[in-house]
Motif scaffolding. Structure first.
Motif, PDB file in Angstrom:
ATOM      1  N   SER A1111       0.830  -1.206   0.000  1.00  0.00           N
ATOM      2  CA  SER A1111       0.000   0.000   0.000  1.00  0.00           C
ATOM      3  C   SER A1111       0.864   1.255   0.000  1.00  0.00           C
ATOM      4  O   SER A1111       0.610   2.216  -0.742  1.00  0.00           O
ATOM      5  CB  SER A1111      -0.920  -0.012   1.226  1.00  0.00           C
ATOM      6  OG  SER A1111      -1.752   1.103   1.236  1.00  0.00           O
ATOM      7  N   LYS A1114       2.504   1.635  -3.325  1.00  0.00           N
ATOM      8  CA  LYS A1114       1.532   2.059  -4.332  1.00  0.00           C
ATOM      9  C   LYS A1114       1.350   3.568  -4.287  1.00  0.00           C
ATOM     10  O   LYS A1114       1.253   4.240  -5.329  1.00  0.00           O
ATOM     11  CB  LYS A1114       0.193   1.353  -4.088  1.00  0.00           C
ATOM     12  CG  LYS A1114      -0.731   1.385  -5.287  1.00  0.00           C
ATOM     13  CD  LYS A1114      -0.162   0.558  -6.443  1.00  0.00           C
ATOM     14  CE  LYS A1114      -1.014   0.676  -7.681  1.00  0.00           C
ATOM     15  NZ  LYS A1114      -0.396   0.018  -8.842  1.00  0.00           N
ATOM     16  N   GLU A1115       1.306   4.114  -3.073  1.00  0.00           N
ATOM     17  CA  GLU A1115       1.209   5.569  -2.928  1.00  0.00           C
ATOM     18  C   GLU A1115       2.423   6.254  -3.580  1.00  0.00           C
ATOM     19  O   GLU A1115       2.294   7.237  -4.308  1.00  0.00           O
ATOM     20  CB  GLU A1115       1.146   5.933  -1.440  1.00  0.00           C
ATOM     21  CG  GLU A1115      -0.155   5.586  -0.758  1.00  0.00           C
ATOM     22  CD  GLU A1115      -1.238   6.613  -1.045  1.00  0.00           C
ATOM     23  OE1 GLU A1115      -0.908   7.686  -1.578  1.00  0.00           O
ATOM     24  OE2 GLU A1115      -2.401   6.317  -0.755  1.00  0.00           O
ATOM     25  N   ARG A1464      -7.573   2.976  -3.688  1.00  0.00           N
ATOM     26  CA  ARG A1464      -6.647   2.489  -2.663  1.00  0.00           C
ATOM     27  C   ARG A1464      -7.317   2.475  -1.294  1.00  0.00           C
ATOM     28  O   ARG A1464      -7.117   1.558  -0.499  1.00  0.00           O
ATOM     29  CB  ARG A1464      -5.380   3.349  -2.633  1.00  0.00           C
ATOM     30  CG  ARG A1464      -4.525   3.202  -3.879  1.00  0.00           C
ATOM     31  CD  ARG A1464      -3.130   3.781  -3.669  1.00  0.00           C
ATOM     32  NE  ARG A1464      -3.150   5.206  -3.445  1.00  0.00           N
ATOM     33  CZ  ARG A1464      -3.134   6.133  -4.413  1.00  0.00           C
ATOM     34  NH1 ARG A1464      -3.123   5.760  -5.688  1.00  0.00           N
ATOM     35  NH2 ARG A1464      -3.138   7.418  -4.122  1.00  0.00           N
ATOM     36  N   LEU A1636      -6.070  -4.437  -7.066  1.00  0.00           N
ATOM     37  CA  LEU A1636      -5.149  -4.285  -5.923  1.00  0.00           C
ATOM     38  C   LEU A1636      -5.309  -5.444  -4.945  1.00  0.00           C
ATOM     39  O   LEU A1636      -4.327  -5.992  -4.419  1.00  0.00           O
ATOM     40  CB  LEU A1636      -5.422  -2.952  -5.214  1.00  0.00           C
ATOM     41  CG  LEU A1636      -5.117  -1.674  -5.995  1.00  0.00           C
ATOM     42  CD1 LEU A1636      -5.552  -0.456  -5.186  1.00  0.00           C
ATOM     43  CD2 LEU A1636      -3.629  -1.578  -6.332  1.00  0.00           C
TER      44      LEU A1636
END
Length: 1785
Positions: A1111, A1114-1115, A1464, A1636
């Motif tokens: 996560s 991904k940001e 997300r 995701l």
């Protein structure tokens, strides 16, 4: 307890003048010490102390009664005179001790006060007598002068006063009296030296004087004795109201782990109890350490070195060491504990005293009230065994409870003070080598004995049947302590109940105060033996039954022999017997059982139950009263074993039959009535208080033992005789028929023994079967007064209270798992999930295992040779709070087992049973004591072979218990060389046994240390024989106790280095071990549920950790992607990504550390700590590399020709709109005309742009596939040949393969075989091909993603690349070690199937590309251009126009950013709040199966079975879609609005900062735009390039921020208005929330079981170790069938692996299912443990979709694959509920 009045008196004492005077006296002595020798000073000091003592004692004791001042002054003066005179005399005698003189004076003053209250003159006469006998006073000074503290001195003064008073009151003619050795005066009342009497007048006067002082004397004496006792209790840290509890005493404490030959005074109680519980008779001989104690031999403290030449002076020297009078008498310690113990500790204490062959308290006066107590309760558990000869000279054995035994009783007592020890003399009669009765010459004895006077002790002499027994029958001996004349009640009871009375006298005079009592003894018929301490004569028979023996100056052995003969003579003529229980019939005594309400009620309840057993045949009692544990239970156990060991071909049918039979048995059990006996038991256990319940259970056990003992004794005798006869016949090897008959009879007697054994454990066994039957049928019994679910709680309470729980039913040789699990659950509920250290013990029968545990922990396991109850018992031993931190656990769980080669199993096969038992308890224990009795090599070898095999099995299943070998009954422990030699031989034997066991278990081990960590130096213990002499009169050997203590230390050392296990894990371990043993092949069958559960928990945490890392990355990826697109950055380094991941990485690292260090399973988890740390590091590296790869791809694709072209078109249109508007400024107010002109202008622009841009064509993926297959790979037409099949759903690949031309191995590849195999291909080949298809499918998915179609668009080259990869993969597979090659149809169908599957995805992405880049589509967005056109026409400023254009350009980036962030966020939220996605992969699978069951669509099932990964992905997508739909208004939309609001704020902040920046730099709009886009580069894909072509030279920078603030809200509102539930389709494929989550959940192991197709549940891809799954499926679901038949397999692979069947993995090669790994390949990588807890789910599925499965595989569930009827009973709801067992979190 100190009363208020007593406390007041004590305060008065301390506040009296004595406190001050004594302090001054001591100070004076300290100052003037050696310099003052004046007699005058001594006189003054003595007088002062004497007067002070007089006044003080008078005030503190008598002031309430005597308030006349003159009397007070008189006695004070008398005390002063007496003190002065005595002090002077004492000093003049040469003592030269001022302190001694003062104290002696004080004593004299006290004596004066004590004697002088009534008649002062009489007191003066007494003092004169005292002066005449000054030496006695000097002795008294020596006793108390060391007690210098004020409080102690006051107590000493009072003791002295009372003693002097007693002496004085008895003294009529001082000249004729002599001092007794004990410090008392020999009684001489009424006679002088010549024996002449005084005249009557003198006698009358004396009588009057005694009468006048008697009441005061008694009061003083009572007060003094009470304070002495209180002081004793205080010194011992005891209080009668704060009872010592058995449960506390039995705890493991630091003190209990140490050996104590000596201890501090405050530790005496602990030390005494510790030794006593270990059966160490030296508990009475504890040496006390004192800080101020000097060496026993001391020298005179003097400054001069000259020798002492005068012997008389040397004799007069003082020993300044501890006075004997200050010691605590050992018997005072024992009795203090007795008085302060609760009922259960008293009973335990007395039982242990009996085991130590010590006398037991029979009549005990209360130390404060003198109320006599008969502690009958304490005798209830004591048995005595003896042997005697009958008239035929045959030895008869007897065992009786002492309270019921009727034996002769000999009572001993004394009158007055005697010089000989009565107790010592009694010991010589009972056991001359052991001090059964404590006497004055025992170690630690002292003159001060506070609690023993008036106590009657009892001991029994038990003959051994030998000719040199002192008595031929069991004889009880009672000993009254103290002067019998002072204890009339005790004397009365003893003389009434005795068979023979023995009395010790100093002399016999008619006017003795006890003369009347002695005369009475002579008068009654009970035989009497008088022992005179001052008489030298031998035994003399005065008359029938009356003997006289002198003791003076005689040898103890001679006296003892004469006394023994006299007693035997008396007993031979007396028929009276003594029964201990009858003592309670006497009046005026307290019987503990009657006075304690809980005890009485418990007894009554137990008696009520026992009344039901009266007149019942003992061998039939269990059948009548305990029906649930009899035949039905044994049948169920047998069926359960058969269920776990299937035979035949129709395994599931046989299992179904067995289960039905077991179910029927349980129903029959359930229908059995609960007997009235058990109903009473249940009622009592549920209605009583804890204390009363304990009494009830104790009473029940006592009464059951009493009820069964006689019959059991007879049966044992009968068994022994028959056993001897069988052995004799076996040795002679003759008369085989007779041997067989005798053997049968022996077994019948053994069965009778089992049937007749009836104890508390059988009652609990009955409860366990009531519970298990109710649990099985899921309903309560009609005659059970409460719900059956409360029954385990009763057993848990019993365990907590110290009762053992039967773990394995020895009669059925079975573990009642359901019951044991329920009890442990109840235990967890009551105590919490406590950590326990499991200590188990194994060894040969009757080798002292239980005795050893009893001695070690103070337990009460049943002991004795020969035993009817078999199996294993477990008992909790609490660890004290102080030790918990050191030992890392809360309890020791002691597991005691039956012995190997049990006699009851003689003649039957015992080896298998012993192996099972050893494996079970060794696996269960953290430490196992291996008990070896003696040094018999053959017995030792038998035990070691069993033990080594058990430990080898543990090694193979990754359990690591420890062991300690205990050699008991070893003769010589002193020889170190011998011990080392013994250890060497033991190690050699162990190594030899290891090699043999390794062959049996197929394991590579050469020595015992290869199997287990073993220290030959420290893990082998030698223990001497238990008894010090020959039973039954021998006490335990102290060396035995010492070595047991050392063994206990070794155990606790191992325990402190072990993590033990929590109760939950213990429950799992018991289940795992027993299930594996039921399946016979232990190693193959063992399933470590504890490890599996811990690993699943670790997987769940691992899932959280990697999600956190993914996560975060991904940001970061999104931010960098935006910056790349905006051309804000032109390269990315790995260090940038690592830096961005650093904080999350550290958080994950900390979370991992906490998890591995703090989780309750940390001791199990530690084995995976390193590997998972490495996995996390590797994962981070992979995440960084993968992100780096994606970003590099973005950098490489930055040309974006189409995007640039689109931007150019847009900007051109803006400029043309502006130019056209300038031309039409004059008609700006005519809106209609403006609109018409703009429309014409717009049509012309569109035509121009369309002519310059090539059109984006529609695509047809499948058409392209067919063309490529035809053009490149030679397929004429894919439609004209065999119809293509969807390769992912084919049942078998047999039609796609042919034999390799180069292979000779498959000539008979498809020939028939006797067993079943899946299709013509071998199952191995089928699995390999399916794995190939799956791998190709997964890789092509990645290839398609790399095409980036949504940005680049679709091209036919994509299909060419795909087909090329697929072809290469097939060729590579064929070149491997396979014996087949693929037909061309395989390639064709694989390509078509993959492309069909990817068709929608490619099409959707191309559509996105088309929507973004089609000129016509974009041009048709005319409204924004018309808005600009209008504003230009109306004369808007350049800033206003440019600001609006910026806002229009921001719309799409804002929309995409919000969608990405929301995606997300949704993925995060669903991993927390979505039921199906908030756990691990197992939980997700549970929800998938639940959904499938609810939908009941066969095609979906087959998709799940054949393509599990695809089905998982599809399910996740559906879940995400459903979640968004359901939560859109409450969760998704608010989050989108929140995100866009934050973004709006960031845009405005960027505008403001840019404006300020331009002002500072005096820049233009270009600088402003550059700053603005840079600030947003991490948030939005928006750059200066997006505005290239839009002129802005004349824009006023100062106005831009306000324009954007004004225009942006409309854009934001427009975007919000467009928020819909389908927003994810507007995102790039990999940015969507479902993708995701797919990426998160599907990066795990997808290997399927080669038999049933179940997917490995390991959440780590390419994990180490075997593949495994908790629940397997029916093999027929995966197409397995019987060869040469159409019969599908209807068995679970977890069942067939326990059978004798075989399978064909490689064509024509057959492998036994039990050795499935030997087939190699995929089979070798799977761990399939036998398990009969299959999911109902798959049984329901097979029945629900039977026809579909049969059609799918073109086979039938018939013949050997017939579906059991039991399966058809499972409903959909049952199937869904069974899934709860699937998810292990």
């Amino acid at each position: 307890m100190v009363t208020g009045e007593e406390a007041g008196e004590q305060r008065a004492t301390l506040q009296s003048p004595l406190t001050v005077i004594i302090a001054l006296t001591v100070a004076t002595v300290a100052v003037v010490g050696n310099s003052v020798t004046s007699t005058i000073v001594a006189a003054v000091v003595g007088a002062t102390a004497g007067a002070a003592a007089g006044v003080s004692i008078l005030q503190s004791l008598w002031e309430a009664e005597a308030r006349q001042r003159t009397a007070a002054i008189a006695v004070a003066v008398a005390g002063c005179l007496a003190g002065t005179a005595t002090a002077i005399l004492h000093l003049l005698l040469g003592t030269q001790s001022l302190t001694g003189s003062a104290v002696t004076g004080a004593l004299a003053g006290a004596a004066m006060v004590a004697a002088g209250r009534s008649q002062l003159q009489s007191a003066i006469n007494k003092i004169e007598w005292l002066i005449d006998n000054l030496q006695w006073a000097v002795d008294m000074v020596k006793r108390v002068k060391a007690a210098l503290p004020v409080e102690t001195l006051i107590g000493g003064l009072k003791i002295a006063a009372a003693t002097i008073f007693k002496k004085v009151s008895q003294a009529r003619a001082p000249a004729s009296e002599s001092l007794a050795p004990g410090g008392g005066l020999a009684a001489g009342v009424g006679t002088g030296n010549n024996g002449s009497q005084h005249d009557g007048k003198s006698q009358t006067q004396s009588a009057v004087k005694r009468e006048n002082v008697s009441s005061d004397q008694d009061l003083l004496q009572e007060k003094t004795e009470s304070e002495e006792i209180q002081h004793l209790f205080h010194r011992l840290r005891l209080h009668r109201n704060n009872k010592l509890r058995a449960v506390d005493v039995l705890q493991i404490t630091a003190h209990s782990l140490q050996s104590h030959e000596s201890c501090a005074e405050e530790e005496m109680i602990q030390t005494f109890l510790q030794k006593l519980l270990m059966m160490d008779y030296r508990a009475r001989y504890i040496h006390v350490n004192k800080a101020n104690e000097h060496d026993k031999t001391q020298q005179r403290d003097t400054d001069t070195s000259e020798d002492i030449g005068d012997i008389f002076q040397a004799v007069s020297l003082h020993n300044k060491g501890k006075s004997q009078s200050d010691r605590i008498h050992p018997m005072d310690v024992q009795m203090a504990v007795f008085h302060c113990a609760d009922d259960f500790l008293k009973q335990l204490m007395v039982t242990k005293l009996s085991q130590c062959q010590y006398a037991l308290p029979l009549l005990v006066p209360d130390p404060f009230t003198q109320q006599i107590e008969f502690p009958l309760w304490t005798f209830r558990q004591i048995n005595k065994s003896w042997k005697m000869r009958n008239t035929n000279n045959e030895i008869i054995s007897q065992t009786q409870t002492v309270y019921k035994a009727e034996t002769p009783m000999v009572s001993f007592f004394r009158f007055g003070s005697v010089s000989s020890s009565k107790s010592h003399l009694m010991n010589s009669l009972i056991n001359e080598k052991h001090n059964t009765f404590f006497h004055r010459n025992c170690p630690g004895s002292s003159r001060t004995r506070v609690l023993m006077d008036g106590v009657v002790e009892i001991a029994w002499f038990c003959p051994s049947g030998s000719y040199d027994d002192k008595f031929t029958d069991c004889v009880a001996f009672c000993n009254l302590h103290g002067d019998a004349g002072d204890h009339e009640k005790q004397l009365q009871i003893l003389t009434e109940m005795a068979s023979v009375n023995v009395v010790l006298l100093p002399g016999l005079q008619k006017n003795d105060r006890s003369a009347e009592k002695i005369q009475n003894l002579i008068t009654i018929t009970t035989p009497l033996i008088c022992l005179f301490t001052e008489d030298e004569s031998t035994v003399m028979k005065i008359k029938k039954g009356k003997f006289k023996i002198g003791l003076k100056d005689r040898n103890l052995s001679d006296v003892s022999e004469e006394l023994r003969r006299a007693i035997n003579d008396c007993l031979s003529e007396s028929s009276s017997t003594f029964k201990l229980e009858d003592v309670s019939k006497h009046s005026d005594i307290r019987v503990d059982e009657e006075d304690d309400e809980d005890c009485r009620r418990g007894r009554e309840a137990a008696q009520q139950m026992m009344s039901l057993l009266e007149k019942k045949d003992l061998t039939e009692i269990k059948k009548s009263f305990l029906p649930h544990q009899g035949k039905l239970w044994h049948q169920w156990c047998q069926k359960n074993k058969e269920l776990h060991r299937p035979q035949g071909e129709k395994i599931e049918m046989e299992k179904s039959v067995k289960k039905n039979e077991m179910k029927t048995i349980r129903e029959q059990q359930h229908e059995c009535d609960i007997s009235e006996f058990m109903m009473h038991f249940n009622k009592k256990m549920n209605s009583k208080t804890e204390h009363e319940k304990m009494f009830f259970l104790k009473w029940l056990r006592i009464l059951l033992d009493k009820h069964t003992s006689a019959d059991l004794s007879a049966l044992h005798h009968k068994y022994d005789e028959k056993w001897s006869a069988v052995l004799k016949l076996k040795e002679n090897n003759e008369k085989p028929e007779q041997f067989k008959t005798e053997q049968t009879e022996l077994e019948r007697i053994s069965e009778d023994l089992q049937a007749a054994t009836f104890g508390l454990e059988h009652i609990m066994r009955e409860i366990s079967q009531i519970y298990e039957s109710c649990s099985s049928v899921k309903k309560n019994k009609k005659d059970l007064q409460f719900h059956f679910s409360s029954l385990p709680s009763l057993a848990a309470e019993m365990m907590i209270s110290g009762f053992p729980l039967e773990l394995m039913d020895g009669n059925a040789a079975h573990v009642p798992l359901v019951w044991i699990s329920a009890v442990l659950d109840a235990l967890i509920q009551k105590l919490g999930d406590q950590r326990v250290f499991v200590l188990s013990v194994i060894g040969i029968q009757s080798s002292g295992k239980s005795t050893m545990l009893n001695a070690m922990f103070g337990l009460q396991f049943a002991v004795g040779a020969g035993r009817c109850t078999r199996g294993a018992f477990m008992q909790l031993v609490k660890v004290s709070d102080e030790m918990k931190t050191q030992m890392n656990f809360d309890y020791i769980l002691v597991v005691d087992t039956e012995g190997f080669h049990a006699l009851e199993l003689a003649g039957r096969s015992t080896r298998h049973h012993d192996n099972e038992l050893a494996t079970f308890v060794v696996g269960l224990g953290n430490l196992t004591l291996i008990n070896i009795f003696g040094e018999n090599p053959s017995e030792m070898q038998d035990v070691l072979q069993i033990v080594v095999q058990a430990f080898l099995r543990m090694k193979k299943v990754n359990l690591s218990p420890r062991c300690v070998f205990v050699h008991q009954n070893v003769s010589d422990l002193t020889s170190g060389e011998k011990n080392m030699e013994g250890k060497r031989r033991l190690l050699e034997t162990l190594d030899e046994m290891t090699k043999l066991a390794a062959k049996d278990e197929v394991y590579d081990a050469e020595c015992f240390s290869d199997v287990i960590r073993f220290d030959i130096k420290n893990d082998v213990k030698y223990i001497p024989q238990l008894w010090e002499g020959s039973p039954p009169m021998a006490p335990p050997n102290p060396n035995y106790c010492e070595n047991i203590q050392e063994l206990k230390k070794t155990i606790t050392f191992h325990a402190s280095n072990s993590h033990g296990m929590i109760l939950t894990h213990l429950k799992d371990r018991i289940k795992d071990l027993w299930e594996a043993l039921l399946n016979e092949q232990f190693v193959f069958s063992f399933r470590n549920s504890q490890e599996i559960s811990a690993y699943r928990k670790l997987e769940t945490k691992y899932s959280e950790w990697i999600w956190s890392l993914r996560s975060t990355m991904k940001e970061t990826e999104n931010k960098l992607h935006n910056q790349i697109e905006n051309e804000a950055i032109h390269e990315v380094e790995e260090t940038d990504l690592q830096r961005a991941l650093k904080k999350t990485s550290e958080d994950v690292k900390k979370s991992m550390s906490d998890f591995f260090e703090k989780d309750k399973d940390k001791d199990i988890l530690i084995q995976w700590k390193t590997s998972f740390e490495i996995k996390i590091i590797e994962l981070q590296e992979n995440i960084v590399k993968e992100t780096m790869r994606k970003l590099k791809e973005v950098l490489q694709q930055r040309e974006k020709k189409i995007d640039d072209q689109r931007t150019h078109h847009e900007n051109t249109l803006f400029e043309k709109s502006k130019e056209f508007a300038l031309k039409l400024k004059d008609i700006a107010n005519d809106e209609e005309t403006l609109k018409k002109e703009f429309d014409l202008f717009w049509e012309q622009c569109v035509k121009e742009i369309k002519s310059d841009t090539p059109p984006i064509k529609d695509i047809d993926i499948m058409k392209d596939v067919k063309e490529i297959l035809s053009d490149i790979y030679g397929f004429v037409s894919v439609d004209h040949r065999m119809k293509s099949r969807y390769i992912f759903s084919v049942a078998s690949y047999s039609d796609y393969v042919k034999v390799k031309k180069s292979s000779n191995d498959l000539t008979n590849a498809f020939r028939s075989a006797e067993n079943f195999v899946c299709g013509s291909l071998s199952k191995e080949d089928e699995v390999q091909i399916r794995a190939l298809v799956t791998d190709v499918d997964q890789h092509t998915d990645k290839v398609i993603h790399s095409f980036n179609i949504s940005k680049k668009g679709y091209n036919k080259c994509c299909i060419q690349e795909l087909t090329g990869y697929i072809k290469a993969s097939i060729v590579q597979h064929e070149e491997g070690p396979v014996k087949y090659e693929f037909k061309i149809e395989f390639f064709r169908d694989l390509v078509i199937s993959i492309c069909k599957k990817a068709n929608k995805r490619i099409t959707d992405q191309h559509k996105m590309f088309w929507e973004d880049n089609d000129p016509e589509t974009n041009i048709k967005k005319r409204e924004k251009y018309y808005s600009i056109f209008q504003k230009y026409c109306h004369g808007a400023t350049s800033a206003a126009i440019f600001g609006e254009i910026i806002c229009q350009k921001l719309k799409e980036p804002i929309e995409q950013s919000v969608y990405k962030k929301t995606a997300r966020y949704l993925a995060d939220e669903m991993t927390t709040n979505c039921e199906s996605l908030n756990g691990n992969r197992s939980k997700l699978e549970k929800h998938i199966l639940k959904t499938l069951a609810e939908d009941k669509v066969f095609e979906k099932y087959m998709n799940y079975i054949k393509k599990p990964r695809d089905h998982f992905k599809s399910f996740i997508r559906d879940e995400v879609s459903r979640y968004i739909t359901d939560k859109f208004s409450v969760s998704v939309l608010p989050k989108m609005k929140e995100n866009i609001k934050l973004l709006q704020q960031k845009i405005m902040k960027a505008a403001h900062v840019s404006t300020e920046h331009v002002q500072v730099k005096n820049g233009d709009v270009g600088l402003w735009l550059k700053s603005f886009t840079q600030h947003l580069s991490g948030e939005l894909i928006f750059s200066e390039k997006d505005l290239s072509g839009v002129k802005h030279d004349d824009v006023d920078v100062k106005l831009l921020e306000d324009v954007i603030r004004q225009e942006l809200p409309a854009i934001i509102f427009d975007i919000i208005s467009g928020f819909t539930k389908t927003f994810p389709v507007k995102l790039d494929y990999k940015e969507r929330p479902d993708e995701l989550l797919i990426d998160h959940f599907c990066q795990c192991c997808w290997v399927q079981c080669p038999f049933c197709g179940a997917v490995c549940t390991n959440t780590i891809e390419n994990h180490s170790g075997d593949h495994s799954v908790k629940f397997h499926r029916v093999d027929g679901i995966n197409g397995w069938h019987w060869i040469n038949t159409k019969d599908l397999c209807a068995a679970f692979c977890t069942t067939v692996v326990t059978s004798d069947q075989s399978f064909i993995a490689v064509v024509s090669n057959r492998f036994p299912y039990k050795e499935y790994r030997s087939a190699g390949g995929v089979y070798a990588d799977w761990s399939i443990t036998p398990d009969h807890s299959e999911l109902s789910y798959w049984k329901w599925f097979v029945c629900q979709f039977q026809k579909d499965l049969e059609n799918y595989y073109n086979k039938k569930f018939q013949g050997r694959g017939e579906i059991p009827d039991e399966w058809k009973e499972h409903k959909q709801q049952d199937a869904i509920q069974s899934l709860d067992n699937l998810c292990v979190v």
